[in-house]
Design an enzyme around this catalytic site. Structure first.
Site, PDB file in Angstrom:
ATOM      1  N   HIS A  88       4.131   2.518  13.112  1.00  5.71           N
ATOM      2  CA  HIS A  88       3.300   3.715  13.275  1.00  5.71           C
ATOM      3  C   HIS A  88       3.995   4.765  14.140  1.00  5.71           C
ATOM      4  CE1 HIS A  88      -0.872   1.968  11.980  1.00  5.71           C
ATOM      5  NE2 HIS A  88       0.120   1.633  11.171  1.00  5.71           N
ATOM      6  N   HIS A 126       0.820  -1.219   0.000  1.00  3.74           N
ATOM      7  CA  HIS A 126       0.000   0.000   0.000  1.00  3.74           C
ATOM      8  C   HIS A 126       0.849   1.261   0.000  1.00  3.74           C
ATOM      9  CE1 HIS A 126       0.219   0.981   4.425  1.00  3.74           C
ATOM     10  NE2 HIS A 126       0.326  -0.329   4.559  1.00  3.74           N
ATOM     11  N   ASP A 138       6.039   1.545   6.663  1.00  2.00           N
ATOM     12  CA  ASP A 138       4.732   0.918   6.512  1.00  2.00           C
ATOM     13  C   ASP A 138       3.899   1.832   5.614  1.00  2.00           C
ATOM     14  OD1 ASP A 138       2.231  -0.262   6.844  1.00  2.00           O
ATOM     15  OD2 ASP A 138       1.963   0.462   8.891  1.00  2.00           O
ATOM     16  N   GLU A 164      -5.333   1.288   2.541  1.00  2.00           N
ATOM     17  CA  GLU A 164      -5.075   0.204   3.487  1.00  2.00           C
ATOM     18  C   GLU A 164      -5.163   0.674   4.927  1.00  2.00           C
ATOM     19  OE1 GLU A 164      -2.843  -2.524   6.135  1.00  2.00           O
ATOM     20  OE2 GLU A 164      -2.505  -0.385   5.721  1.00  2.00           O
TER      21      GLU A 164
END
Length: 339
Positions: free
Chosen positions: A316, A67, A182, A216
């Site tokens: 994150h 993503h 990510d 996503e």
């Protein structure tokens, strides 16, 4: 294969430099479209904004998905003092962004820089610590604004996108540090795989489609995939942390996450391939994780599913991986698509 590893790290820098919180992904999708087109492929962009491309092969159709969207924020309100009250996009934790530089993107194309801070960040002023929760956070613009009217004159309004600075660094020792590994690290790996296939360094033994999704982080990125898909693997970040065996230098193979177990045969085949190729890998369970391929399953697709990715620490947050993790992930994918 060394040239592809170098290519991947360079592509990562390009991808992280393009702001792309969920819902604000046109620029990064256009970049991926152009990159694939320049390789000689014919990528397509869906109405939703996902980018897909068949990179060749025949039979047993496989989708590899990464993503392009990231965590971010949106202007929830303009405060009376001209500062901005934010709301999250994706599973953002504000304590990880307290003190981070950011950019505000208006709907008419203006761009303003600022900083994310809690309501009372000064140690020499605050009587007590202020929790870095969403209701206590604000964006201080790098502009002379002191009222809501001042900020409105800049063209900033509710619904404007706020992106955090990625601060991408690759150290001499091979560590990769950045926000949004990510999942831009895996997206770069898929671009490297596309290049290796085009060059003939990887020869496909099955039909392979690459899918770059753009929602996503909010749960529905992979909700539409090619109708002939038989198997799909999300190539996302591998978790590193307490009770897990993966490190940043490994490729992680997920056996189960918050959505349940991944397909037993797919996981087993990935493990066998990693062992045959003598790769550094780990099989782990991610307790608080969901992936694009699970969105595909919930959309009703009858497919086998798996999840792998380079080990990423501090997900994150300001994240960290390693070039060895990139190599192990790339080589596992390269071997898998040649079976």
């Amino acid at each position: 294969m060394e040239q592809y590893f170098l290519y991947i790290t360079e592509e990562l820098k390009h991808l992280t430099a393009i702001p792309s919180p969920s819902g604000f992904t046109k620029d990064v999708a256009a970049y991926v479209m152009k990159t694939l087109s320049d390789m000689g492929y014919a990528p397509e962009c869906s109405r939703k904004g996902n980018v897909s491309v068949c990179i060749g092969g025949e039979g047993a159709p496989l989708v590899l998905a990464a993503h392009l969207d990231t965590l971010g924020a949106m202007v929830r309100a303009v405060k009376g003092n001209g500062r901005l009250r934010p709301t999250t996009l994706g599973g953002h934790r504000w304590q990880t962004a307290d003190g981070e530089n950011c950019t505000v993107h208006t709907r008419d194309g203006k761009v303003y820089t600022g900083v994310v801070l809690n309501r009372e960040p000064s140690v020499h002023v605050a009587d007590k610590d202020v929790e870095a929760s969403e209701g206590n956070m604000e964006i201080l613009l790098d502009e002379n604004v002191f009222t809501a009217e001042d900020t409105a004159k800049l063209g900033i309004r509710v619904g404007d996108i706020i992106s955090m600075d990625p601060r991408t660094v690759v150290t001499k020792s091979g560590y990769i540090k950045s926000r949004f590994l990510d999942d831009k690290l895996s997206a770069a790996i898929l671009l490297g795989l596309a290049g290796a296939v085009k060059d003939g360094a990887v020869r496909l033994k099955r039909k392979v489609t690459l899918l770059f999704t753009v929602y996503e982080e909010v749960g529905h990125g992979g909700s539409f995939i090619p109708a002939d898909t038989e198997e799909m693997i999300s190539v996302d970040m591998g978790c590193v942390g307490d009770d897990l065996t993966c490190t940043e230098r490994m490729v992680s193979i997920c056996a189960k996450d918050s959505g349940g177990p991944y397909n037993y045969d797919v996981v087993s085949a990935l493990v066998r391939t990693a062992e045959e190729e003598k790769l550094s890998y780990a099989v782990d369970i991610y307790p608080h994780y969901g992936s694009d391929v699970e969105a595909s399953l919930r959309a009703g697709y009858d497919i086998r599913h798996g999840l792998i990715g380079p080990g990423v620490y501090a997900s994150h947050n300001y994240e960290r991986s390693h070039t060895e993790g990139v190599k192990n992930t790339f080589l596992l994918l390269a071997a898998y698509v040649q079976k």
